[in-house]
Design a protein around this motif. Sequence first.
Motif, PDB file in Angstrom:
ATOM      1  N   SER A  45      46.677  36.026  35.497  1.00 57.44           N
ATOM      2  CA  SER A  45      45.724  36.062  34.433  1.00 57.44           C
ATOM      3  C   SER A  45      46.498  36.109  32.965  1.00 57.44           C
ATOM      4  O   SER A  45      47.568  36.966  32.926  1.00 57.44           O
ATOM      5  CB  SER A  45      45.158  37.559  34.506  1.00 57.44           C
ATOM      6  OG  SER A  45      44.139  38.168  33.738  1.00 57.44           O
TER       7      SER A  45
ATOM      8  N   HIS B 233      42.595  32.302  33.847  1.00 53.71           N
ATOM      9  CA  HIS B 233      42.783  32.484  35.148  1.00 53.71           C
ATOM     10  C   HIS B 233      43.500  31.278  35.579  1.00 53.71           C
ATOM     11  O   HIS B 233      43.006  30.290  35.463  1.00 53.71           O
ATOM     12  CB  HIS B 233      41.583  32.696  35.915  1.00 53.71           C
ATOM     13  CG  HIS B 233      40.631  33.836  35.619  1.00 53.71           C
ATOM     14  ND1 HIS B 233      41.093  35.305  35.823  1.00 53.71           N
ATOM     15  CD2 HIS B 233      39.756  33.994  34.642  1.00 53.71           C
ATOM     16  CE1 HIS B 233      40.254  36.096  35.018  1.00 53.71           C
ATOM     17  NE2 HIS B 233      39.416  35.152  34.390  1.00 53.71           N
TER      18      HIS B 233
ATOM     19  N   ASP C  37      46.539  29.279  38.322  1.00 51.61           N
ATOM     20  CA  ASP C  37      47.053  29.071  39.550  1.00 51.61           C
ATOM     21  C   ASP C  37      48.419  29.771  39.471  1.00 51.61           C
ATOM     22  O   ASP C  37      49.124  29.701  38.610  1.00 51.61           O
ATOM     23  CB  ASP C  37      47.236  27.543  39.989  1.00 51.61           C
ATOM     24  CG  ASP C  37      47.685  27.594  41.491  1.00 51.61           C
ATOM     25  OD1 ASP C  37      48.744  27.861  41.565  1.00 51.61           O
ATOM     26  OD2 ASP C  37      46.984  26.815  42.185  1.00 51.61           O
TER      27      ASP C  37
ATOM     28  N   ARG D 243      42.019  27.847  36.378  1.00 45.85           N
ATOM     29  CA  ARG D 243      41.035  28.329  37.360  1.00 45.85           C
ATOM     30  C   ARG D 243      39.896  29.058  36.809  1.00 45.85           C
ATOM     31  O   ARG D 243      38.827  29.006  37.569  1.00 45.85           O
ATOM     32  CB  ARG D 243      41.466  29.113  38.486  1.00 45.85           C
ATOM     33  CG  ARG D 243      42.837  28.430  39.099  1.00 45.85           C
ATOM     34  CD  ARG D 243      42.408  27.308  39.961  1.00 45.85           C
ATOM     35  NE  ARG D 243      43.501  26.742  40.583  1.00 45.85           N
ATOM     36  CZ  ARG D 243      44.121  25.458  40.161  1.00 45.85           C
ATOM     37  NH1 ARG D 243      43.673  24.905  39.140  1.00 45.85           N
ATOM     38  NH2 ARG D 243      45.084  24.954  40.871  1.00 45.85           N
TER      39      ARG D 243
ATOM     40  N   ARG E 100      49.634  39.550  37.281  1.00 43.35           N
ATOM     41  CA  ARG E 100      49.220  38.714  38.724  1.00 43.35           C
ATOM     42  C   ARG E 100      48.391  39.564  39.236  1.00 43.35           C
ATOM     43  O   ARG E 100      48.824  40.454  40.024  1.00 43.35           O
ATOM     44  CB  ARG E 100      50.283  38.471  39.315  1.00 43.35           C
ATOM     45  CG  ARG E 100      50.180  37.679  40.725  1.00 43.35           C
ATOM     46  CD  ARG E 100      51.475  37.407  41.493  1.00 43.35           C
ATOM     47  NE  ARG E 100      52.220  36.354  40.726  1.00 43.35           N
ATOM     48  CZ  ARG E 100      52.087  34.943  41.179  1.00 43.35           C
ATOM     49  NH1 ARG E 100      51.282  34.701  41.932  1.00 43.35           N
ATOM     50  NH2 ARG E 100      52.980  33.990  40.693  1.00 43.35           N
TER      51      ARG E 100
ATOM     52  N   THR F  27      47.027  34.216  41.990  1.00 36.34           N
ATOM     53  CA  THR F  27      46.174  34.078  40.569  1.00 36.34           C
ATOM     54  C   THR F  27      47.128  34.811  39.426  1.00 36.34           C
ATOM     55  O   THR F  27      47.548  35.861  39.856  1.00 36.34           O
ATOM     56  CB  THR F  27      44.643  34.589  40.643  1.00 36.34           C
ATOM     57  OG1 THR F  27      44.222  33.935  41.889  1.00 36.34           O
ATOM     58  CG2 THR F  27      44.061  34.367  39.487  1.00 36.34           C
TER      59      THR F  27
END
Length: 109
Positions: A83, A47, A49, A34, A76, A81
Amino acid sequence: MTDDSWVPDACTLPTAERPLRLAEFDALFRDALRGVDRLSAGHLRLHLDGRAEPVARDLIARESACCSFFAFELARPAGDTLSLDIRVPGASVAVLDALALRATAARGR
């Protein structure tokens, strides 16, 4: 992008398996990426999903086993999302550069 000439000698993944691993990273990037932030020369933050967590955890566990120069941290930070922080020492910045390039290319598709 199939050239793996940037893979350092420190990587113990057998050469024949490297294209398969790269394809797994490409699929993760294509399906779940993302955003990409380059926080420093040796620190990349992806980033993802949140639904990709099982795939990401499995992939980074296997990558850590063969490439000890990588430091991965999966968190999270908010909702759905993930990371993924990837850090490398100075001698391995070219590897992180190549991974960032793959991520950015996959995101552009």
